[in-house]
Design a protein around this motif. Structure first.
Motif, mmCIF file in Angstrom:
data_model
loop_
_atom_site.group_PDB
_atom_site.id
_atom_site.type_symbol
_atom_site.label_atom_id
_atom_site.label_comp_id
_atom_site.label_asym_id
_atom_site.label_seq_id
_atom_site.Cartn_x
_atom_site.Cartn_y
_atom_site.Cartn_z
ATOM 1 N N LYS A 290 0.841 -1.203 0.000
ATOM 2 C CA LYS A 290 0.000 0.000 0.000
ATOM 3 C C LYS A 290 0.872 1.248 0.000
ATOM 4 N N LEU A 291 0.211 2.369 -0.202
ATOM 5 C CA LEU A 291 0.861 3.672 -0.152
ATOM 6 C C LEU A 291 0.253 4.467 0.998
ATOM 7 N N ASN A 292 1.101 5.088 1.807
ATOM 8 C CA ASN A 292 0.654 6.026 2.836
ATOM 9 C C ASN A 292 1.017 7.416 2.344
ATOM 10 N N VAL A 293 0.039 8.309 2.339
ATOM 11 C CA VAL A 293 0.274 9.668 1.856
ATOM 12 C C VAL A 293 0.016 10.648 2.996
ATOM 13 N N LEU A 294 0.947 11.562 3.175
ATOM 14 C CA LEU A 294 0.811 12.633 4.153
ATOM 15 C C LEU A 294 1.250 13.909 3.454
ATOM 16 N N ALA B 293 16.397 -6.417 -0.676
ATOM 17 C CA ALA B 293 15.017 -6.499 -0.198
ATOM 18 C C ALA B 293 14.601 -5.179 0.450
ATOM 19 N N ILE B 294 13.872 -4.364 -0.289
ATOM 20 C CA ILE B 294 13.392 -3.078 0.219
ATOM 21 C C ILE B 294 12.040 -3.297 0.881
ATOM 22 N N ASP B 295 11.878 -2.738 2.073
ATOM 23 C CA ASP B 295 10.608 -2.837 2.779
ATOM 24 C C ASP B 295 9.759 -1.585 2.612
ATOM 25 N N LEU C 121 4.860 0.952 0.780
ATOM 26 C CA LEU C 121 5.141 -0.192 1.646
ATOM 27 C C LEU C 121 5.015 -1.488 0.870
ATOM 28 N N GLY C 122 5.931 -2.398 1.145
ATOM 29 C CA GLY C 122 5.910 -3.678 0.453
ATOM 30 C C GLY C 122 6.597 -4.753 1.260
ATOM 31 N N ASP C 123 6.684 -5.907 0.665
ATOM 32 C CA ASP C 123 7.353 -7.051 1.284
ATOM 33 C C ASP C 123 8.539 -7.438 0.417
ATOM 34 N N ASP C 124 9.731 -7.187 0.918
ATOM 35 C CA ASP C 124 10.961 -7.553 0.213
ATOM 36 C C ASP C 124 10.945 -7.126 -1.251
ATOM 37 N N MET C 125 10.640 -5.859 -1.477
ATOM 38 C CA MET C 125 10.649 -5.340 -2.850
ATOM 39 C C MET C 125 12.078 -5.358 -3.372
#
Length: 179
Positions: A68-72, A123-125, A144-148
């Motif tokens: 997902k994406l968190n936007v602020l 692995a980018i989180d 946000l991701g899992d082991d990108m």
């Protein structure tokens, strides 16, 4: 007895100095979400309309690692310029943390942007996109991701281009930075 007290004082000092006084990005998101100067929302990956796109196997793998994406976003106005400077300073202090690795910096027609990531080279989180304009405000986007896989980031961008995604759900952020 005196040595016990000295040991306890030493342990207390060690505990207090070991705790980081720098706010985490997650804490900053939570603290800012109630502030009326901020726009805060999450974007599910389903909004990107990637299921219908004709993707290569590598692009599918890249998409599957995305959560997902968190936007602020902080919208600057004539009445909140001082608070904008304070909040911008807080974000920059958080992003200076050595746990974030810088991918790139950009100057665009909308302002300056920085892309950083959390994780290692294989692995980018989390990918963090921070953009600011001294006239309009700033936006902070957490991908946000899992082991990108870092090599798949370009594939992910290409997959988004192939999709039917036209920016739905992100209009408020784009309006923030329009001239």
């Amino acid at each position: 007895m005196k040595k016990t007290i000295q040991f306890m004082v030493l342990m207390a000092v060690t505990i207090f100095t070991a705790c980081s006084s720098t706010q985490s990005l997650q804490e900053y998101y939570v603290d800012s979400s109630e502030n009326p100067n901020f726009l805060s929302f999450d974007v599910p990956t389903s909004i990107l309309s990637l299921e219908e796109a004709d993707l290569t196997p590598v692009q599918k793998e890249a998409v599957e690692s995305l959560r997902k994406l968190n936007v602020l976003a902080f919208k600057k106005s004539s009445s909140n310029g001082a608070e904008y400077e304070v909040e911008k300073t807080k974000v920059k202090a958080i992003l200076r943390n050595k746990e974030y690795t810088e991918l790139m910096k950009m100057n665009t027609e909308y302002g300056k942007a920085t892309v950083k990531f959390l994780g290692d080279d294989t692995a980018i989180d989390e990918v963090i996109i921070y953009g600011n304009s001294d006239e309009k405000g700033f936006a902070l986007i957490r991908v946000l991701g899992d082991d990108m896989n870092p090599a798949h980031l370009v594939q992910l961008l290409q997959a988004i281009q192939k999709s039917n995604f036209k920016g739905e759900g992100l209009q408020k952020v784009s309006e923030l930075f329009k001239k």
